[in-house]
Write an enzyme that holds these catalytic residues in place. Structure first.
Site, PDB file in Angstrom:
ATOM      1  N   GLU A  99      -3.042   2.786   8.656  1.00 28.00           N
ATOM      2  CA  GLU A  99      -3.339   2.873   7.217  1.00 28.00           C
ATOM      3  C   GLU A  99      -4.301   1.764   6.822  1.00 28.00           C
ATOM      4  OE1 GLU A  99       0.383   2.367   5.174  1.00 28.00           O
ATOM      5  OE2 GLU A  99       0.872   4.498   5.288  1.00 28.00           O
ATOM      6  N   LYS A 140       7.359   9.112   9.728  1.00 23.12           N
ATOM      7  CA  LYS A 140       6.711   8.717   8.466  1.00 23.12           C
ATOM      8  C   LYS A 140       5.274   9.229   8.371  1.00 23.12           C
ATOM      9  CE  LYS A 140       9.391   4.387   8.322  1.00 23.12           C
ATOM     10  NZ  LYS A 140      10.428   4.684   7.373  1.00 23.12           N
ATOM     11  N   ARG A 148      18.768   7.717   1.836  1.00 20.62           N
ATOM     12  CA  ARG A 148      20.133   7.177   1.658  1.00 20.62           C
ATOM     13  C   ARG A 148      20.230   6.501   0.300  1.00 20.62           C
ATOM     14  NH1 ARG A 148      16.812   3.574   4.083  1.00 20.62           N
ATOM     15  NH2 ARG A 148      16.821   1.541   3.065  1.00 20.62           N
ATOM     16  N   HIS A 172      10.387  -8.596   5.105  1.00 23.91           N
ATOM     17  CA  HIS A 172      10.850  -7.212   4.903  1.00 23.91           C
ATOM     18  C   HIS A 172      12.290  -7.127   4.427  1.00 23.91           C
ATOM     19  CE1 HIS A 172       7.213  -5.413   6.307  1.00 23.91           C
ATOM     20  NE2 HIS A 172       7.205  -6.289   7.274  1.00 23.91           N
TER      21      HIS A 172
HETATM   22  C1  MV4 Z   1       2.138  -1.626   3.623  1.00 25.63           C
HETATM   23  C2  MV4 Z   1       1.705  -2.845   3.025  1.00 25.63           C
HETATM   24  C3  MV4 Z   1       0.329  -3.013   2.812  1.00 25.63           C
HETATM   25  N1  MV4 Z   1      -0.548  -2.045   3.173  1.00 25.63           N
HETATM   26  N2  MV4 Z   1       1.243  -0.689   3.954  1.00 25.63           N
HETATM   27  C4  MV4 Z   1       5.910  -1.035   4.974  1.00 25.63           C
HETATM   28  C5  MV4 Z   1       7.396  -1.136   5.193  1.00 25.63           C
HETATM   29  C6  MV4 Z   1       7.825  -1.284   3.807  1.00 25.63           C
HETATM   30  N3  MV4 Z   1       9.194  -1.694   3.673  1.00 25.63           N
HETATM   31  C7  MV4 Z   1       6.864  -2.318   3.287  1.00 25.63           C
HETATM   32  N4  MV4 Z   1       5.643  -1.996   3.895  1.00 25.63           N
HETATM   33  C8  MV4 Z   1       4.366  -2.305   3.559  1.00 25.63           C
HETATM   34  N5  MV4 Z   1       3.444  -1.387   3.867  1.00 25.63           N
HETATM   35  C9  MV4 Z   1      -0.077  -0.896   3.729  1.00 25.63           C
HETATM   36  N6  MV4 Z   1      -0.954   0.065   4.069  1.00 25.63           N
HETATM   37  C10 MV4 Z   1       2.685  -3.802   2.671  1.00 25.63           C
HETATM   38  C11 MV4 Z   1       4.001  -3.514   2.921  1.00 25.63           C
HETATM   39  C12 MV4 Z   1       4.995  -4.507   2.539  1.00 25.63           C
HETATM   40  C13 MV4 Z   1       5.126  -5.652   3.285  1.00 25.63           C
HETATM   41  C14 MV4 Z   1       4.333  -5.818   4.407  1.00 25.63           C
HETATM   42  C15 MV4 Z   1       4.465  -6.979   5.117  1.00 25.63           C
HETATM   43  C16 MV4 Z   1       5.366  -7.963   4.739  1.00 25.63           C
HETATM   44  C17 MV4 Z   1       6.164  -7.767   3.663  1.00 25.63           C
HETATM   45  C18 MV4 Z   1       6.063  -6.615   2.916  1.00 25.63           C
HETATM   46  C19 MV4 Z   1       6.860  -6.404   1.785  1.00 25.63           C
HETATM   47  C20 MV4 Z   1       6.711  -5.256   1.056  1.00 25.63           C
HETATM   48  C21 MV4 Z   1       5.752  -4.299   1.417  1.00 25.63           C
END
Ligand code: MV4
Length: 447
Positions: free
Chosen positions: A200, A116, A291, A235
């Site tokens: 990030e 990634k 996918r 997630h």
């Molecule tokens: C993030 C973020 C906030 N800041 N990256 C990465 C995996 C993807 N499925 C969701 N992700 C995120 N990346 C940065 N720089 C917030 C998320 C995020 C998330 C993070 C923690 C818990 C739940 C989440 C749900 C959606 C997005």
């Protein structure tokens, strides 16, 4: 066009693919584990082959057994669905070696997009907005400290070969940085076999918005709109909707253009999804999924397209049958993932369905593989149905979803239906006033 497609998956997505293939006049081969002998996808397919016992490692993830089924079935294409081997380049190579077409991107593209941090760097170098962060993965503590200082706290550590939030660590100040880095590396190595970590800027209250793209082998790339997937728990996406209720038209247009441009830059082919974070002003690319996704029906119901048929057509070398100008949103759509789990505690609730009544009516779609007397297995994920509804606007879709959740009867197991009733009647949902933290941090009051 293909004569016979083997579906290397199970459950609702296997049923979904069989339906598309049948409408195209293509024969279908289902593969099943001993646990799935009586499943719907086995009944609907023209042929079926047992590929092993219940544990996924011994069946749906068992490369050799799948290879044998591919050979014995004499299929000419394989659709992987989502999960299992759908993003595994080795499986793509096995299909190629056996002379059958893998319905998805080629192995080289999958491998090129697996890291990634590299994907982000390629896109950043081509002017695609990405979350500010490290240039690729971080290999030593000095670079880690310098990068964090440059970006500014809070920062987020992520596994370059990871997914689903595993190996992610939020770091709010310098003292936590090194230990978080080391524990993220350990978790990444344990979960994905690769310890590469990138960094990030942590976006505190984002919306999670993804764009569906389709790209054929002739240089045609289109987007099929965006999906707002902000409502998640640890997630796991729970509810998706489209169009995103928080984007202004101008932003939406720029997001779509950015996604198709990114797809061209990456040389991506077939169906893909580009994930972005939106902070209320700007959007930033975070990752690409190679996918078809669980939530693809949301886009199908907004735009009236069949994404699985498009995937099959692209894989058979046809040009895209949809023009970008034909992608015009017709409805507002909401999808709820109905899981066999406790609606408060969320732990799985496997068992036998004693009574089942599926909602229906105008603008209602249910993608499921369960019927009365189905046994929900503890071996596979707990999603039993996707309930997707469309309305002329968000409020009609929301009321229609509530009507369907009320009508939905599933007896014999617990389901997340009561949870969705609470969400859909909450002020925060109605007023679009929530971000990715809403469920974990507020609605359930647990981190
Ligand atoms: C993030 C973020 C906030 N800041 N990256 C990465 C995996 C993807 N499925 C969701 N992700 C995120 N990346 C940065 N720089 C917030 C998320 C995020 C998330 C993070 C923690 C818990 C739940 C989440 C749900 C959606 C997005």
């Amino acid at each position: 066009m293909f004569k016979k497609i083997l579906i290397a998956n199970r459950g609702e997505i296997a049923v979904r693919i069989i339906r598309a293939a049948k409408e195209l006049g293509i024969k279908t081969v289902a593969v099943y584990s001993t646990e799935d002998k009586e499943s719907m996808h086995v009944k609907l397919a023209d042929e079926s082959i047992c590929i092993g016992s219940a544990e996924a490692q011994k069946s749906y993830l068992h490369l050799f057994n799948l290879a044998q089924a591919i050979v014995n079935s004499k299929c000419d294409a394989v659709h992987p669905g989502y999960g299992f081997l759908s993003e595994n380049p080795t499986f793509v190579r096995v299909c190629n070696d056996l002379g059958v077409k893998f319905i998805g991107p080629d192995a080289e593209t999958m491998e090129r997009l697996a890291d990634k941090s590299v994907v982000k760097q390629i896109l950043a170098d081509n002017g695609i907005p990405t979350v500010p962060g490290s240039k690729g993965s971080i290999n030593d503590e000095n670079t880690l400290i310098e990068t964090a200082e440059r970006i500014g706290y809070p920062v987020l550590l992520k596994a370059a070969w990871g997914g689903g939030g595993k190996g992610m660590r939020v770091v709010r100040d310098r003292d936590e940085l090194i230990s978080a880095y080391n524990s993220a590396k350990m978790e990444a190595r344990a979960s994905f076999g690769r310890e590469d970590i990138y960094l990030e800027k942590f976006i505190e209250h984002p919306r999670h918005i993804e764009v569906q793209v389709l790209a054929d082998e002739h240089g045609n790339v289109i987007h099929v709109g965006e999906r707002d997937c902000t409502l998640q728990r640890r997630h796991q996406k729970l509810l998706e909707e489209a169009p995103s209720p928080v984007l202004k038209e101008e932003t939406r247009k720029r997001l779509h253009e950015t996604a198709t441009e990114a797809c061209r830059v990456l040389g991506y082919k077939n169906a893909g999804t580009l994930e972005f974070l939106f902070d209320g002003e700007n959007f930033y690319f975070i990752e690409i999924n190679t996918r078809i996704q669980v939530e693809h029906p949301v886009s199908e119901m907004v735009y009236g397209v069949d994404l699985i048929k498009e995937q099959i057509a692209i894989a058979s070398g046809e040009e895209l049958s949809i023009m970008q100008s034909a992608i015009v949103p017709k409805f507002h759509v909401i999808e709820c993932r109905i899981n066999a789990e406790d609606p408060e505690k969320f732990y799985p609730s496997p068992g036998r369905i004693k009574n089942l009544y599926l909602p229906g009516g105008p603008g209602v779609r249910i993608d499921t593989a369960v019927s009365c007397n189905s046994v929900i297995s503890p071996y596979y994920d707990s999603m039993i149905a996707k309930l997707i509804v469309r309305g002329s606007d968000r409020e009609e879709a929301r009321k229609r979803m509530l009507r369907c959740l009320d009508e939905f009867v599933i007896e014999g197991i617990k389901t997340s239906i009561p949870f969705f009733k609470k969400i859909l009647t909450s002020d925060r949902f109605i007023n679009n006033n929530y971000d990715t933290n809403f469920i974990d941090k507020e609605f359930l009051g647990k981190p």
